[in-house]
Design a protein around this motif. Structure first.
Motif, PDB file in Angstrom:
ATOM      1  N   GLN A  56      99.973  58.504  91.290  1.00  0.00           N
ATOM      2  CA  GLN A  56     100.017  58.519  89.834  1.00  0.00           C
ATOM      3  C   GLN A  56      98.616  58.761  89.275  1.00  0.00           C
ATOM      4  N   VAL A  57      98.551  59.532  88.200  1.00  0.00           N
ATOM      5  CA  VAL A  57      97.276  59.868  87.571  1.00  0.00           C
ATOM      6  C   VAL A  57      97.356  59.550  86.087  1.00  0.00           C
ATOM      7  N   LEU A  58      96.373  58.822  85.606  1.00  0.00           N
ATOM      8  CA  LEU A  58      96.275  58.488  84.187  1.00  0.00           C
ATOM      9  C   LEU A  58      94.945  59.014  83.672  1.00  0.00           C
ATOM     10  N   THR A  59      94.966  59.747  82.571  1.00  0.00           N
ATOM     11  CA  THR A  59      93.724  60.238  81.969  1.00  0.00           C
ATOM     12  C   THR A  59      93.525  59.552  80.621  1.00  0.00           C
ATOM     13  N   VAL A  60      92.306  59.091  80.382  1.00  0.00           N
ATOM     14  CA  VAL A  60      91.989  58.404  79.124  1.00  0.00           C
ATOM     15  C   VAL A  60      90.616  58.878  78.647  1.00  0.00           C
ATOM     16  N   ALA A  61      90.586  59.552  77.507  1.00  0.00           N
ATOM     17  CA  ALA A  61      89.299  59.961  76.934  1.00  0.00           C
ATOM     18  C   ALA A  61      88.513  58.714  76.558  1.00  0.00           C
ATOM     19  N   THR A  62      87.315  58.580  77.122  1.00  0.00           N
ATOM     20  CA  THR A  62      86.558  57.335  76.980  1.00  0.00           C
ATOM     21  C   THR A  62      85.068  57.613  76.879  1.00  0.00           C
ATOM     22  N   ASP A  63      84.420  56.916  75.969  1.00  0.00           N
ATOM     23  CA  ASP A  63      82.965  56.901  75.871  1.00  0.00           C
ATOM     24  C   ASP A  63      82.500  55.551  76.426  1.00  0.00           C
ATOM     25  N   VAL A  64      81.829  55.572  77.571  1.00  0.00           N
ATOM     26  CA  VAL A  64      81.468  54.316  78.241  1.00  0.00           C
ATOM     27  C   VAL A  64      80.459  53.493  77.450  1.00  0.00           C
ATOM     28  N   THR A  65      79.805  54.105  76.468  1.00  0.00           N
ATOM     29  CA  THR A  65      78.832  53.354  75.667  1.00  0.00           C
ATOM     30  C   THR A  65      79.501  52.521  74.579  1.00  0.00           C
ATOM     31  N   LYS A  66      80.824  52.652  74.446  1.00  0.00           N
ATOM     32  CA  LYS A  66      81.579  51.901  73.440  1.00  0.00           C
ATOM     33  C   LYS A  66      82.366  50.799  74.147  1.00  0.00           C
ATOM     34  N   ARG A  67      81.957  49.568  73.922  1.00  0.00           N
ATOM     35  CA  ARG A  67      82.594  48.427  74.588  1.00  0.00           C
ATOM     36  C   ARG A  67      84.095  48.394  74.351  1.00  0.00           C
ATOM     37  N   GLU A  68      84.510  48.626  73.102  1.00  0.00           N
ATOM     38  CA  GLU A  68      85.928  48.538  72.783  1.00  0.00           C
ATOM     39  C   GLU A  68      86.737  49.623  73.486  1.00  0.00           C
ATOM     40  N   GLN A  69      86.125  50.792  73.716  1.00  0.00           N
ATOM     41  CA  GLN A  69      86.841  51.848  74.428  1.00  0.00           C
ATOM     42  C   GLN A  69      87.006  51.512  75.907  1.00  0.00           C
ATOM     43  N   MET A  70      86.016  50.884  76.508  1.00  0.00           N
ATOM     44  CA  MET A  70      86.145  50.460  77.902  1.00  0.00           C
ATOM     45  C   MET A  70      87.194  49.360  78.046  1.00  0.00           C
ATOM     46  N   GLU A  71      87.231  48.445  77.098  1.00  0.00           N
ATOM     47  CA  GLU A  71      88.254  47.399  77.127  1.00  0.00           C
ATOM     48  C   GLU A  71      89.648  48.005  77.004  1.00  0.00           C
ATOM     49  N   ALA A  72      89.801  48.960  76.077  1.00  0.00           N
ATOM     50  CA  ALA A  72      91.097  49.611  75.879  1.00  0.00           C
ATOM     51  C   ALA A  72      91.496  50.423  77.110  1.00  0.00           C
ATOM     52  N   LEU A  73      90.533  51.062  77.750  1.00  0.00           N
ATOM     53  CA  LEU A  73      90.789  51.833  78.969  1.00  0.00           C
ATOM     54  C   LEU A  73      91.385  50.950  80.056  1.00  0.00           C
ATOM     55  N   VAL A  74      90.779  49.816  80.297  1.00  0.00           N
ATOM     56  CA  VAL A  74      91.260  48.931  81.360  1.00  0.00           C
ATOM     57  C   VAL A  74      92.612  48.325  80.993  1.00  0.00           C
ATOM     58  N   ARG A  75      92.786  47.974  79.719  1.00  0.00           N
ATOM     59  CA  ARG A  75      94.093  47.457  79.286  1.00  0.00           C
ATOM     60  C   ARG A  75      95.194  48.479  79.546  1.00  0.00           C
ATOM     61  N   GLN A  76      94.942  49.727  79.195  1.00  0.00           N
ATOM     62  CA  GLN A  76      95.947  50.769  79.402  1.00  0.00           C
ATOM     63  C   GLN A  76      96.226  50.972  80.887  1.00  0.00           C
ATOM     64  N   ALA A  77      95.177  50.959  81.696  1.00  0.00           N
ATOM     65  CA  ALA A  77      95.357  51.112  83.143  1.00  0.00           C
ATOM     66  C   ALA A  77      96.206  49.978  83.704  1.00  0.00           C
ATOM     67  N   GLU A  78      95.940  48.751  83.261  1.00  0.00           N
ATOM     68  CA  GLU A  78      96.694  47.594  83.751  1.00  0.00           C
ATOM     69  C   GLU A  78      98.148  47.643  83.282  1.00  0.00           C
ATOM     70  N   GLU A  79      98.376  48.092  82.042  1.00  0.00           N
ATOM     71  CA  GLU A  79      99.734  48.169  81.512  1.00  0.00           C
ATOM     72  C   GLU A  79     100.564  49.233  82.228  1.00  0.00           C
ATOM     73  N   GLU A  80      99.933  50.364  82.557  1.00  0.00           N
ATOM     74  CA  GLU A  80     100.690  51.483  83.122  1.00  0.00           C
ATOM     75  C   GLU A  80     100.712  51.481  84.652  1.00  0.00           C
ATOM     76  N   LEU A  81      99.659  50.936  85.288  1.00  0.00           N
ATOM     77  CA  LEU A  81      99.577  50.999  86.752  1.00  0.00           C
ATOM     78  C   LEU A  81      99.495  49.627  87.407  1.00  0.00           C
ATOM     79  N   GLY A  82      99.446  48.563  86.624  1.00  0.00           N
ATOM     80  CA  GLY A  82      99.534  47.221  87.187  1.00  0.00           C
ATOM     81  C   GLY A  82      98.226  46.484  87.352  1.00  0.00           C
ATOM     82  N   SER A  83      97.182  47.176  87.768  1.00  0.00           N
ATOM     83  CA  SER A  83      95.891  46.528  87.982  1.00  0.00           C
ATOM     84  C   SER A  83      94.832  47.598  88.184  1.00  0.00           C
TER      85      SER A  83
END
Length: 246
Positions: A56-83
Motif C-alpha cells: 500500500q502507498v499513501l502520498t501526503v503533501a507535507t512541509d516538514v517545517t510545519k509542526r501541524e503538517q507533520m502531526e497531520a501526516l502521522v495521524r493520516q498514516a495511522e488512520e489509513e495504515l494502522g501505525s
C-alpha cells in the motif's frame, strides 16, 4: 519481504535518497507513506511503486517545517495504515555558501528543514512507537556532520545537530523498544547541489573530480539497518564514495 506488515514513512520522498529509499523499502515488503511538498512527483513515485510491488502507498503533501503538517501526516498514516513502524527523517537542504556572503535566509532555511523538520518528525511518531514499544527512526545526517569544510559551516552545524539528536535518542530510547540509526552519506548524486546560490561554491564543485554515490547506495544502507533482528540496533552508518572510476 523482511518488512512485510510494516509501514515506513519517508520525508523528502519526491526525489533523491528519499525516492530510492521508498522504492527499496517497498520491495522489502513495507507499506510506504510518501511525504514531500511536490505532489506531482509523489504521484509518479506512488504509481511506480504500485507497478513494481503489491504494498500500500499513501502520498501526503507535507512541509516538514510545519509542526501541524507533520502531526497531520502521522495521524493520516495511522488512520489509513494502522501505525508508523519506521520513520526516515530524510528531508533536507544543502545551501552551501561562504559566511562572508551573509545568506541569512538560507541559513534559516537549513535550520528549519534540517533540524526542526527532524524534531517535528520525532515529535509526531514517538508517542505511538513508545506505546507499542516498537519502532525504528532513521535520521539522515551527512559526512558534513563529521567534518567541516569551507562553505559548509552552517550546513555542517545542522548535520552535527542531527547526529547529536541521534546519539541522545539512542541513549534515551535504549530500553523502550524504539531503535535509532544515524545515516551519514558522503557525496551523492541528487538535486541538493542544484539549489546552491553561491557561485563561488558552484564553481568549486565544477572543478572536483569526485565520482559521487547513487541514491540507491544510501537506500540499501537504510534497508540493512531496519531489517536487522530485534536485538540489534545499528546506531550509525557512514557511506562514502570510493572515488574509483569504472
Amino acid at each position: 519481504m523482511q518488512l512485510k506488515g510494516k509501514t515506513a514513512l519517508i520525508t523528502g520522498a519526491s526525489s533523491g535518497i528519499g525516492e530510492a529509499t521508498a522504492r527499496h523499502l517497498a520491495k522489502a515488503g513495507a507499506h510506504v507513506v510518501l511525504a514531500a511538498r511536490r505532489k506531482e512527483r509523489l504521484a509518479r513515485l506512488a504509481k511506480r511503486i504500485q507497478d513494481e510491488t503489491d504494498v500500500q502507498v499513501l502520498t501526503v503533501a507535507t512541509d516538514v517545517t510545519k509542526r501541524e503538517q507533520m502531526e497531520a501526516l502521522v495521524r493520516q498514516a495511522e488512520e489509513e495504515l494502522g501505525s508508523v513502524d519506521i520513520l526516515v527523517n530524510n528531508a533536507g537542504v544543502m545551501l552551501l555558501s561562504f559566511l562572508e556572503k551573509d545568506k541569512v535566509d538560507e541559513w534559516e532555511q537549513m535550520v528549519d528543514v534540517n533540524i526542526k523538520g527532524v524534531l517535528f518528525g520525532l515529535h509526531a511518531v514517538l508517542p505511538g512507537m513508545l506505546k507499542r514499544r516498537d519502532g525504528h527512526i532513521i535520521n539522515i545526517s551527512s559526512v558534513a556532520g563529521h567534518e567541516v569544510f569551507p562553505s559548509s559551516s552552517v550546513y555542517s552545524a545542522t548535520k552535527y545537530a542531527v547526529r547529536a539528536l541521534s546519539m541522545g535518542m539512542e541513549k534515551e530510547l535504549a530500553r523502550s523498544g524504539v531503535r535509532v540509526t544515524n545515516i551519514s552519506p558522503g557525496a551523492v548524486a541528487t538535486e541538493l547541489t542544484h539549489h546552491i546560490t553561491d557561485t563561488d561554491v558552484t564553481d568549486r564543485f565544477a572543478k572536483q573530480s569526485l565520482t559521487p554515490l547513487e541514491s540507491e547506495d544510501i537506500a540499501r544502507s537504510i534497508v540493512y539497518a531496519v531489517t536487522q533482528p530485534e536485538n540489534v540496533n545499528v546506531n550509525e552508518v557512514i557511506v562514502r564514495p570510493t572515488n574509483r572510476r569504472s
